[in-house]
Design a protein around this motif. Structure first.
Motif, PDB file in Angstrom:
ATOM      1  N   ARG A   8       1.671 -10.404  -1.583  1.00 52.85           N
ATOM      2  CA  ARG A   8       1.092 -10.652  -2.901  1.00 52.85           C
ATOM      3  C   ARG A   8       1.757  -9.816  -3.996  1.00 52.85           C
ATOM      4  O   ARG A   8       2.501 -10.361  -4.822  1.00 52.85           O
ATOM      5  CB  ARG A   8      -0.425 -10.376  -2.874  1.00 52.85           C
ATOM      6  N   ASP A   9       1.510  -8.511  -3.974  1.00 50.00           N
ATOM      7  CA  ASP A   9       1.962  -7.650  -5.078  1.00 50.00           C
ATOM      8  C   ASP A   9       3.491  -7.563  -5.123  1.00 50.00           C
ATOM      9  O   ASP A   9       4.125  -7.147  -4.159  1.00 50.00           O
ATOM     10  CB  ASP A   9       1.344  -6.256  -4.939  1.00 50.00           C
ATOM     11  N   ASN A  13       2.411 -11.625  -8.073  1.00 46.93           N
ATOM     12  CA  ASN A  13       2.039 -10.959  -9.331  1.00 46.93           C
ATOM     13  C   ASN A  13       2.832  -9.668  -9.487  1.00 46.93           C
ATOM     14  O   ASN A  13       3.306  -9.103  -8.499  1.00 46.93           O
ATOM     15  CB  ASN A  13       0.533 -10.641  -9.339  1.00 46.93           C
ATOM     16  N   LYS A  14       2.945  -9.249 -10.717  1.00 49.03           N
ATOM     17  CA  LYS A  14       3.632  -7.987 -10.996  1.00 49.03           C
ATOM     18  C   LYS A  14       2.901  -6.857 -10.278  1.00 49.03           C
ATOM     19  O   LYS A  14       1.673  -6.783 -10.320  1.00 49.03           O
ATOM     20  CB  LYS A  14       3.675  -7.720 -12.506  1.00 49.03           C
ATOM     21  N   ASP A  15       3.682  -6.012  -9.613  1.00 48.44           N
ATOM     22  CA  ASP A  15       3.087  -4.912  -8.856  1.00 48.44           C
ATOM     23  C   ASP A  15       2.789  -3.763  -9.802  1.00 48.44           C
ATOM     24  O   ASP A  15       3.689  -3.045 -10.239  1.00 48.44           O
ATOM     25  CB  ASP A  15       4.038  -4.472  -7.740  1.00 48.44           C
ATOM     26  N   LEU A  19      -3.713  -2.658  -7.734  1.00 49.02           N
ATOM     27  CA  LEU A  19      -4.334  -3.599  -8.663  1.00 49.02           C
ATOM     28  C   LEU A  19      -5.771  -3.906  -8.237  1.00 49.02           C
ATOM     29  O   LEU A  19      -6.011  -4.306  -7.100  1.00 49.02           O
ATOM     30  CB  LEU A  19      -3.492  -4.892  -8.673  1.00 49.02           C
ATOM     31  N   PHE A  25      -3.802  -8.547 -13.528  1.00 48.32           N
ATOM     32  CA  PHE A  25      -3.101  -9.497 -12.659  1.00 48.32           C
ATOM     33  C   PHE A  25      -2.236 -10.418 -13.510  1.00 48.32           C
ATOM     34  O   PHE A  25      -2.734 -11.227 -14.273  1.00 48.32           O
ATOM     35  CB  PHE A  25      -4.118 -10.333 -11.869  1.00 48.32           C
ATOM     36  N   THR A  49      -1.403  -9.356   2.630  1.00 48.81           N
ATOM     37  CA  THR A  49      -1.245  -8.263   1.677  1.00 48.81           C
ATOM     38  C   THR A  49      -1.866  -6.962   2.179  1.00 48.81           C
ATOM     39  O   THR A  49      -3.001  -6.953   2.668  1.00 48.81           O
ATOM     40  CB  THR A  49      -1.832  -8.684   0.292  1.00 48.81           C
ATOM     41  N   GLN A  51      -3.679  -3.718   1.361  1.00 49.06           N
ATOM     42  CA  GLN A  51      -4.513  -3.247   0.247  1.00 49.06           C
ATOM     43  C   GLN A  51      -5.115  -1.901   0.609  1.00 49.06           C
ATOM     44  O   GLN A  51      -6.337  -1.737   0.740  1.00 49.06           O
ATOM     45  CB  GLN A  51      -5.593  -4.287  -0.083  1.00 49.06           C
ATOM     46  N   GLY A 147       9.665  -6.786  -7.470  1.00 53.18           N
ATOM     47  CA  GLY A 147       8.706  -5.701  -7.291  1.00 53.18           C
ATOM     48  C   GLY A 147       9.383  -4.362  -7.068  1.00 53.18           C
ATOM     49  O   GLY A 147       9.775  -3.676  -8.006  1.00 53.18           O
TER      50      GLY A 147
END
Ligand SMILES: [Mg+2]
Ligand SMILES: [Zn+2]
Length: 172
Positions: A8-9, A13-15, A19, A25, A49, A51, A147
């Protein structure tokens, strides 16, 4: 089924680091088009992902799900169907089996859907994502540069792309 496993990150989406809010996001340019393209090739899309912000106490499971449900809603409005989202809530010292580069999340998906490893792919932005694929027996890998800092020369990835936007140059 054939699956594209997607970090994911830094890929979707921008890391921004740990987040935990919808406001932070930001979808990476081209992600919807790229995912629709992968779907058109017959791939199922699975997000995997790490987390560890949950295990570290920076945010909760609930916070993760708020962001996740919002993200899935955006995908569905863009006609992108995400088959599943798996996340590892642990911190490195927990020594769990799901934190990438361990393969626990991929094993779970394999048990649930019976995937064809030879035809499946993994897209990540860290070398540890690529290691996850290799540890699991998936050799089709893409490292995106949107990223993390990456070591192009020593990467084990099959392809290195500036971002997910260019996925049609390697997965065909
Ligand atoms: Mg990442
Ligand atoms: Zn874990």
């Amino acid at each position: 089924m054939k699956v594209v496993f997607i970090d994911r990150d830094g890929v979707i989406n921008k890391d921004v680091g740990y987040l935990d809010k919808i406001e932070d996001f930001q979808f990476i340019d081209g992600v919807f088009t790229s995912f629709r393209y992968l779907q058109s090739l017959g791939f199922s899309l699975v997000i995997i992902t790490n987390q560890s912000g949950i295990g570290r106490g920076y945010f909760s499971d609930y916070d993760f799900h708020v962001v996740n449900n919002w993200m899935l809603d955006k995908f569905s409005h863009e006609n992108v169907n995400i088959l599943d989202v798996l996340y590892c809530p642990h911190k490195p010292l927990d020594l769990c089996t799901c934190r990438k580069p361990n393969t626990g999340m991929l094993e779970t998906i394999n048990k649930k859907y019976n995937i064809i490893k030879k035809e499946s792919w993994l897209i990540g932005d860290k070398e540890s994502d690529i290691d996850t694929a290799i540890n699991f027996g998936i050799t089709n890998t893409v490292l995106v540069e949107s990223g993390q800092e990456i070591d192009k020369k020593n990467s084990k990835a099959n392809f290195i792309l500036p971002s997910i936007k260019f996925i049609d140059s390697c997965i065909t």
